[in-house]
Design a protein around this motif. Structure first.
Motif, PDB file in Angstrom:
ATOM      1  N   ASN A  97       0.807  -1.215   0.000  1.00 14.45           N
ATOM      2  CA  ASN A  97       0.000   0.000   0.000  1.00 14.45           C
ATOM      3  C   ASN A  97       0.842   1.268   0.000  1.00 14.45           C
ATOM      4  OD1 ASN A  97      -2.902  -1.086   0.443  1.00 14.45           O
ATOM      5  ND2 ASN A  97      -1.689  -2.169   1.964  1.00 14.45           N
ATOM      6  N   SER A  98       2.140   1.157  -0.228  1.00 13.17           N
ATOM      7  CA  SER A  98       3.024   2.313  -0.308  1.00 13.17           C
ATOM      8  C   SER A  98       3.893   2.183  -1.553  1.00 13.17           C
ATOM      9  CB  SER A  98       3.918   2.415   0.936  1.00 13.17           C
ATOM     10  OG  SER A  98       3.147   2.451   2.115  1.00 13.17           O
ATOM     11  N   LYS A  99       4.183   3.314  -2.168  1.00 14.00           N
ATOM     12  CA  LYS A  99       5.010   3.285  -3.371  1.00 14.00           C
ATOM     13  C   LYS A  99       6.450   2.931  -3.025  1.00 14.00           C
ATOM     14  CE  LYS A  99       5.497   5.878  -7.668  1.00 14.00           C
ATOM     15  NZ  LYS A  99       5.174   7.150  -8.365  1.00 14.00           N
ATOM     16  N   TRP A 100       7.009   3.622  -2.022  1.00  9.77           N
ATOM     17  CA  TRP A 100       8.348   3.327  -1.537  1.00  9.77           C
ATOM     18  C   TRP A 100       8.333   3.348  -0.017  1.00  9.77           C
ATOM     19  CZ3 TRP A 100       8.394   7.700  -5.119  1.00  9.77           C
ATOM     20  CH2 TRP A 100       8.628   7.310  -6.436  1.00  9.77           C
ATOM     21  N   ILE A 101       9.256   2.609   0.565  1.00  4.80           N
ATOM     22  CA  ILE A 101       9.382   2.561   2.018  1.00  4.80           C
ATOM     23  C   ILE A 101      10.784   3.015   2.400  1.00  4.80           C
ATOM     24  CG2 ILE A 101       9.288   1.117   4.077  1.00  4.80           C
ATOM     25  CD1 ILE A 101       7.392  -0.702   2.706  1.00  4.80           C
ATOM     26  N   ILE A 102      10.841   3.945   3.337  1.00  2.00           N
ATOM     27  CA  ILE A 102      12.115   4.424   3.874  1.00  2.00           C
ATOM     28  C   ILE A 102      12.361   3.698   5.190  1.00  2.00           C
ATOM     29  CG2 ILE A 102      13.414   6.426   4.676  1.00  2.00           C
ATOM     30  CD1 ILE A 102      11.614   8.173   2.950  1.00  2.00           C
ATOM     31  N   TRP A 103      13.475   2.997   5.266  1.00  2.00           N
ATOM     32  CA  TRP A 103      13.801   2.234   6.471  1.00  2.00           C
ATOM     33  C   TRP A 103      14.871   2.965   7.274  1.00  2.00           C
ATOM     34  CZ3 TRP A 103      10.383  -1.447   7.037  1.00  2.00           C
ATOM     35  CH2 TRP A 103       9.844  -2.076   5.918  1.00  2.00           C
ATOM     36  N   GLU A 104      14.570   3.218   8.539  1.00  2.00           N
ATOM     37  CA  GLU A 104      15.578   3.755   9.449  1.00  2.00           C
ATOM     38  C   GLU A 104      15.989   2.647  10.415  1.00  2.00           C
ATOM     39  OE1 GLU A 104      16.317   7.644  12.213  1.00  2.00           O
ATOM     40  OE2 GLU A 104      14.493   6.502  12.570  1.00  2.00           O
ATOM     41  N   PRO A 105      17.210   2.138  10.317  1.00  2.00           N
ATOM     42  CA  PRO A 105      17.627   1.060  11.224  1.00  2.00           C
ATOM     43  C   PRO A 105      17.640   1.544  12.669  1.00  2.00           C
ATOM     44  CG  PRO A 105      19.501   1.913   9.996  1.00  2.00           C
ATOM     45  CD  PRO A 105      18.287   2.546   9.400  1.00  2.00           C
ATOM     46  N   VAL A 106      17.047   0.755  13.540  1.00  2.00           N
ATOM     47  CA  VAL A 106      17.002   1.087  14.966  1.00  2.00           C
ATOM     48  C   VAL A 106      18.287   0.576  15.605  1.00  2.00           C
ATOM     49  CG1 VAL A 106      15.757   0.775  17.127  1.00  2.00           C
ATOM     50  CG2 VAL A 106      14.493   0.982  14.984  1.00  2.00           C
ATOM     51  N   LEU A 107      19.150   1.491  16.011  1.00  2.00           N
ATOM     52  CA  LEU A 107      20.433   1.153  16.618  1.00  2.00           C
ATOM     53  C   LEU A 107      20.356   1.394  18.122  1.00  2.00           C
ATOM     54  CD1 LEU A 107      22.748   2.848  13.969  1.00  2.00           C
ATOM     55  CD2 LEU A 107      22.062   0.454  14.084  1.00  2.00           C
ATOM     56  N   LEU A 152      12.528 -10.939   0.711  1.00  2.01           N
ATOM     57  CA  LEU A 152      11.086 -10.712   0.760  1.00  2.01           C
ATOM     58  C   LEU A 152      10.554 -10.038  -0.500  1.00  2.01           C
ATOM     59  CD1 LEU A 152      10.648  -9.495   4.457  1.00  2.01           C
ATOM     60  CD2 LEU A 152       9.824 -11.645   3.486  1.00  2.01           C
ATOM     61  N   GLY A 153      11.446  -9.686  -1.410  1.00  6.79           N
ATOM     62  CA  GLY A 153      11.024  -9.009  -2.627  1.00  6.79           C
ATOM     63  C   GLY A 153      10.709  -7.541  -2.433  1.00  6.79           C
ATOM     64  N   LEU A 154      11.240  -6.925  -1.356  1.00  9.35           N
ATOM     65  CA  LEU A 154      10.948  -5.525  -1.050  1.00  9.35           C
ATOM     66  C   LEU A 154      12.097  -4.585  -1.380  1.00  9.35           C
ATOM     67  CD1 LEU A 154       9.236  -5.969   2.449  1.00  9.35           C
ATOM     68  CD2 LEU A 154       8.141  -5.796   0.216  1.00  9.35           C
ATOM     69  N   ALA A 155      13.246  -5.134  -1.788  1.00  7.93           N
ATOM     70  CA  ALA A 155      14.415  -4.286  -2.012  1.00  7.93           C
ATOM     71  C   ALA A 155      14.171  -3.265  -3.117  1.00  7.93           C
ATOM     72  CB  ALA A 155      15.630  -5.152  -2.349  1.00  7.93           C
ATOM     73  N   GLY A 156      13.434  -3.644  -4.149  1.00  6.77           N
ATOM     74  CA  GLY A 156      13.203  -2.748  -5.273  1.00  6.77           C
ATOM     75  C   GLY A 156      12.373  -1.533  -4.936  1.00  6.77           C
ATOM     76  N   ARG A 157      11.722  -1.533  -3.752  1.00 14.43           N
ATOM     77  CA  ARG A 157      10.938  -0.365  -3.329  1.00 14.43           C
ATOM     78  C   ARG A 157      11.416   0.175  -1.986  1.00 14.43           C
ATOM     79  NH1 ARG A 157       4.774  -1.696  -3.518  1.00 14.43           N
ATOM     80  NH2 ARG A 157       5.432  -3.783  -2.913  1.00 14.43           N
ATOM     81  N   SER A 158      12.627  -0.175  -1.602  1.00 17.27           N
ATOM     82  CA  SER A 158      13.145   0.215  -0.294  1.00 17.27           C
ATOM     83  C   SER A 158      14.215   1.283  -0.435  1.00 17.27           C
ATOM     84  CB  SER A 158      13.734  -0.999   0.438  1.00 17.27           C
ATOM     85  OG  SER A 158      12.719  -1.929   0.745  1.00 17.27           O
ATOM     86  N   LEU A 159      14.154   2.270   0.456  1.00 17.74           N
ATOM     87  CA  LEU A 159      15.148   3.331   0.560  1.00 17.74           C
ATOM     88  C   LEU A 159      15.752   3.263   1.957  1.00 17.74           C
ATOM     89  CD1 LEU A 159      12.833   6.009  -1.003  1.00 17.74           C
ATOM     90  CD2 LEU A 159      14.989   5.365  -2.045  1.00 17.74           C
TER      91      LEU A 159
END
Length: 453
Positions: A301-311, A336-343
């Motif tokens: 349900n999102s075009k792209w997802i921005i991931w902030e690693p929790v450190l 998971l096939g999500l890399a192409g839409r992950s930032l």
């Protein structure tokens, strides 16, 4: 010629209906007529599915031979290179796993193929595309481009999206000289009254993020009847590029989040960007495991997802242990096939621990560089996690500084390239200055905003 028997059930006749049996109709299909993915392809196989495979490998820049439907040596080399690139089992065979990854990769943008012409050298080609020589790759068997290129050689240039996330109040032209794919600003807010407030002069060229505190997000999720009123301002802005900053949102309500983003996509406006905190796959809490299980639903349900690693910032050692799992998290997104839409979100800053008081403070990048310059003998490179550690004394108290130096930022960008992520989001990127621009140009080309689909 190899044939496969395909069994289909025909209509029941009066006798078979009475007896409870069905007539079985047998159809014989040639193996060469099967669609891609119905059999495991290996060297020496022939057929229409092999031709489709060769065409798909061409689109992704792994195969440059003829699409003749014959699984030869060049096709096998292209399959092996594809498997290595996408971290699959390397055996030169094409099964369901390879077909799935290949289907996803053909939907992406990000690989530019260039044929070397007479009289060209690598430097002139790099200047034409605004990158450094080290950003170019070549297919297997053609040599390394930094050693020698020749007319007809196929060069591959990866293109990655680069979004700059800068604080509000900074003019767009004063952020950086990098020709970024897009600019992000978190300037849409709401509180417990659930009234979404827009800035008076919002820029349609920017991506606007909605942010709120934990209590406001919790109240919104618990009030589905208010979702329509909350979405009303979004529908009034034509051409709005927007997203949700969910880093402060309660991630334990993962099922409500799935329903909420689905509602936004159907009844309001599709989400361009969703910022999510990414806890590493080895998270011990049930909420972390639920988040990983529901990532495909959120991404749908999102075009792209921005991931902030929790450190973990409780101590430098815990910080190191969580940062060491970055590769594992990126690989999980790829599987998971999500890399192409992950930032992947990277912030230009530094963390400074007071070891006596067990407190941590976030400081500016320039200050971190000054501290390291004065204590360069006490610095330690954590190349495996992409950070640098400096132990020093301040006011007779032991301190520990952790930040990314120039080499660490180069490793950060190469990880994004290695695990096939769509791109990066850089916060406070202007603090890096020209060094950051050079690191990007040495790794990949910036994807133009016109190519975003």
């Amino acid at each position: 010629m190899l044939f496969l028997a395909v069994c289909t059930r025909s209509r029941f006749d009066s006798y078979s209906n009475h007896r409870g049996y069905g007539m079985m109709a047998w159809q014989w299909l040639k193996a060469t007529e099967l669609p891609l993915g119905k059999r495991i392809l290996r060297i020496a196989d022939q057929g229409n599915d092999v031709r489709i495979l060769q065409e798909m490998l061409k689109q992704t820049g792994f195969y440059f031979g003829n699409s003749d439907g014959v699984f030869g040596v060049l096709t096998e080399e292209a399959v092996v290179l594809f498997q290595k690139t996408f971290h699959l089992r390397v055996d030169g065979r094409v099964g369901r796993e390879v077909v799935k990854a290949l289907t996803e990769s053909t939907k992406r943008v990000g690989r530019l193929i260039y044929t070397v012409k007479n009289g060209e050298n690598l430097s002139t080609i790099s200047q034409k595309f605004g990158v450094r020589n080290s950003a170019w790759e070549s297919i297997a068997g053609q040599g390394r481009p930094e050693h020698r290129i020749y007319p007809g050689m196929k060069l591959i240039l990866n293109e990655k999206a680069v979004f700059l996330w800068e604080p509000g109040g900074v003019p767009r032209d004063a952020v950086s000289d990098v020709a970024a794919t897009g600019m992000i600003r978190a300037d849409l807010h709401f509180a417990t009254d659930l009234e979404l407030a827009f800035p008076e002069n919002w820029d349609p060229q920017l991506y606007h993020l909605v942010e709120a505190d934990t209590d406001s997000w919790s109240l919104l999720l618990a009030s589905p009847k208010q979702w329509r009123r909350w979405c009303a301002p979004l529908q009034l802005r034509a051409g709005l590029k927007w997203g949700l900053d969910l880093r402060s949102a309660p991630m334990d309500a993962i099922f409500q989040w799935v329903e909420f983003v689905k509602y936004l996509r159907i009844h309001a406006r599709p989400i361009d960007l969703a910022v999510l905190p990414l806890r590493m796959p080895s998270g011990s809490t049930v909420y972390d495991q639920l988040l990983w299980l529901n990532l495909p639903l959120l991404a749908k349900n999102s075009k792209w997802i921005i991931w902030e690693p929790v450190l973990n910032q409780d101590s430098p050692q815990l910080f190191y242990e969580t940062a060491a799992q970055t590769r594992k998290a990126m690989k999980s997104l790829l599987q998971l096939g999500l890399a192409g839409r992950s930032l992947w979100l990277g912030e230009v800053c530094a963390w400074d621990w007071n070891l006596d008081q067990s407190t941590v403070t976030k400081i500016a990048y320039r200050e971190a560089r000054m501290i390291r310059a004065m204590n360069h003998r006490a610095s330690q490179s954590w190349s495996d996690v992409g950070f640098t550690r400096v132990n020093y004394q301040r006011r007779r108290e032991p301190h520990c500084l952790i930040y990314r130096d120039e080499t660490d930022w180069a490793s950060f960008l190469k990880l994004v390239l290695q695990y096939q992520l769509f791109g990066v989001v850089l916060r406070n990127f202007a603090q890096l200055g020209q060094v950051g621009e050079e690191r990007i140009a040495a790794t990949f080309a910036v994807l133009p905003s016109a190519k975003l689909s």
